[in-house]
Enzyme design. Structure first.
Site, PDB file in Angstrom:
ATOM      1  N   HIS A 146     -11.599  25.234 -17.352  1.00  0.00           N
ATOM      2  CA  HIS A 146     -11.132  24.716 -16.069  1.00  0.00           C
ATOM      3  C   HIS A 146      -9.940  23.804 -16.346  1.00  0.00           C
ATOM      4  CE1 HIS A 146     -11.263  22.204 -12.405  1.00  0.00           C
ATOM      5  NE2 HIS A 146     -12.024  23.127 -11.842  1.00  0.00           N
TER       6      HIS A 146
ATOM      7  N   ASP B 249     -18.003  20.357 -21.433  1.00  0.00           N
ATOM      8  CA  ASP B 249     -17.847  20.307 -19.981  1.00  0.00           C
ATOM      9  C   ASP B 249     -19.073  20.985 -19.379  1.00  0.00           C
ATOM     10  OD1 ASP B 249     -17.318  20.786 -17.308  1.00  0.00           O
ATOM     11  OD2 ASP B 249     -15.330  21.660 -17.638  1.00  0.00           O
TER      12      ASP B 249
ATOM     13  N   GLN C 134     -20.757  23.342 -14.794  1.00  0.00           N
ATOM     14  CA  GLN C 134     -21.561  24.483 -14.358  1.00  0.00           C
ATOM     15  C   GLN C 134     -22.919  24.521 -15.055  1.00  0.00           C
ATOM     16  OE1 GLN C 134     -20.532  26.282 -11.824  1.00  0.00           O
ATOM     17  NE2 GLN C 134     -18.542  25.261 -11.797  1.00  0.00           N
TER      18      GLN C 134
ATOM     19  N   LYS D  19     -22.197  19.395  -7.792  1.00  0.00           N
ATOM     20  CA  LYS D  19     -22.532  20.765  -8.173  1.00  0.00           C
ATOM     21  C   LYS D  19     -24.028  20.928  -8.451  1.00  0.00           C
ATOM     22  CE  LYS D  19     -17.952  21.588 -10.176  1.00  0.00           C
ATOM     23  NZ  LYS D  19     -17.398  22.490  -9.174  1.00  0.00           N
TER      24      LYS D  19
ATOM     25  N   CYS E 136      -8.942  27.162 -10.377  1.00  0.00           N
ATOM     26  CA  CYS E 136      -8.545  26.093 -11.303  1.00  0.00           C
ATOM     27  C   CYS E 136      -8.639  26.548 -12.758  1.00  0.00           C
ATOM     28  CB  CYS E 136      -9.403  24.842 -11.085  1.00  0.00           C
ATOM     29  SG  CYS E 136      -9.207  24.099  -9.476  1.00  0.00           S
TER      30      CYS E 136
END
Length: 408
Positions: free
Chosen positions: A121, A198, A201, A224, A366
């Site tokens: 991302h 990261d 998700q 999220k 993104c």
């Protein structure tokens, strides 16, 4: 739990869109909130709206307690060693920017290197580019194979004695593929290189045990994973946080201030300058509770796997559709599907689906470097949550076929 019971907890799912039942499949961008989170927001705003840490009155004490109890809830969810390793931010982007700046200031010099993957991302690319430009370092990129999976075997070749950190997504927000984070961490640590993961998700689908994974940093957003917006988390090992300078200066992050010099508070507070989002951070607690419940319910897990298989089979059966992120094993993919239709613009397709009550994402998501790597200008993405059962899956695939027939 069954799907009906879960959906009943999310009031917005009863919304009508253009007279049709809402099928919300943009969860990778923002998940909807259960009643428990909405009730928490209401209680925080109406019952303990006061600045934290700074006053001795009752409302401030109540707000501070809720804020700091949330830190413990996050620590337990990630299995971190201590609450001082949990920093609250405004989201994944802020968490990664914090590390890119503070880690860069402390450890990156001219000629050094940072490694990211081509599938990141923008939030896990641009902060490192900015840091590399500021510190006169270079950014190196790990590629993907024809299936979209990271070429992890090439990582060791990319690492050099000048590599200072590797930043990698737990799960691609475009491809939906679960990256082998533990293997990546082992490779990097064998060379003395720390790893930032990261988890934007990943945290909602397969949260990391940070001790078992041994990553050095882990970043994610609350919105999220069913919590309020404007809330993020950075986990960092104590050994790194203690050596990193603050990202921002201001109130609360100090130990002592004078014109002769300022000393900083210990982590995590030295990274939490200013007034924190005390009306939103505690919503992580009911959000975590829901995640735990959803991730441990075997019947629900089974149904979600059936939904994933159904959608994969349905998409692969549509002529002219190309699915990106096709794993060698289905268990290495979450229920996130990005695809293109030959001769159809992704935005036209998304607009038609919206008119049919189906909310999906379209565009570059993104991840422009990944789009360039895939040789596409944009894709359509459908991302599922536990409240999306087989009925939503069938509505989506039927609407998709209708929309394609109207456009081709």
């Amino acid at each position: 739990m069954n799907i009906e019971q879960i959906r009943s907890r999310f009031p917005i799912l009863s919304t009508k869109v253009y007279g049709k039942d809402l099928v919300y499949l943009d969860n990778a961008a923002t998940a909807q909130r259960p009643e428990a989170v909405l009730e928490a927001i209401n209680a925080l705003v109406h019952g303990s709206n006061a600045n934290i840490h700074r006053a001795v009155h009752a409302l401030s004490s109540k707000a501070t307690e809720a804020y700091e109890l949330t830190r413990e809830a996050v620590r337990a969810y990630l299995n971190a060693e201590q609450t001082s390793e949990i920093v609250f931010t405004s989201g994944t982007t802020a968490s990664i920017n914090l590390v890119a700046f503070s880690f860069g200031e402390a450890f990156v010099n001219e000629g050094d290197e940072v490694i990211v993957s081509v599938a990141e991302h923008h939030s896990n690319i641009v902060p490192w580019q900015m840091m590399c430009e500021r510190r006169k370092a270079s950014l190196k990129v790990l590629d993907i194979d024809e299936n979209g999976e990271l070429k992890v075997d090439e990582l060791e070749k990319l690492i050099s004695e000048r590599t200072k950190i590797v930043a990698i997504a737990q799960i691609s927000n475009v491809l939906g593929l679960v990256n082998p984070v533990r293997k990546i961490v082992r490779i990097c640590h064998a060379h003395g290189v720390p790893v930032l993961v990261d988890g934007a998700q990943g945290v909602v689908h397969c949260p990391l045990d940070v001790k078992a994974t041994d990553c050095d940093f882990y970043a994610f957003s609350g919105h999220k994973m069913y919590a309020a917006t404007g809330v993020g988390v950075l986990y960092g090992k104590e050994e790194w946080l203690d050596r990193m300078p603050p990202y921002m200066g201001g109130g609360e992050m100090i130990q002592s201030v004078s014109f002769g010099g300022t000393t900083y508070a210990a982590a995590p507070h030295k990274f939490e300058a200013g007034t924190q989002n005390f009306n939103a951070v505690p919503t992580l607690v009911p959000a975590i509770d829901f995640c735990r419940e959803a991730l441990s319910d075997q019947e629900l897990i089974k149904e979600q796997e059936e939904v994933k298989k159904y959608v994969l089979d349905a998409l692969n059966a549509i002529p002219g559709l190309k699915l990106f992120g096709v794993p060698r094993r289905t268990e290495d993919k979450i229920s996130l599907f990005s695809f293109a239709i030959e001769g159809v613009h992704h935005e036209d397709l998304a607009l038609l689906l919206d008119k049919m009550g189906v909310a999906v994402r379209s565009g570059q998501m993104c991840a422009e470097p990944l789009m360039d790597r895939l040789a596409v200008t944009g894709l359509v993405r459908a991302s599922f949550a536990p409240y999306n059962g087989m009925e939503d899956a069938k509505c989506f695939t039927e609407a998709l076929r209708r929309a394609i027939n109207m456009l081709v």
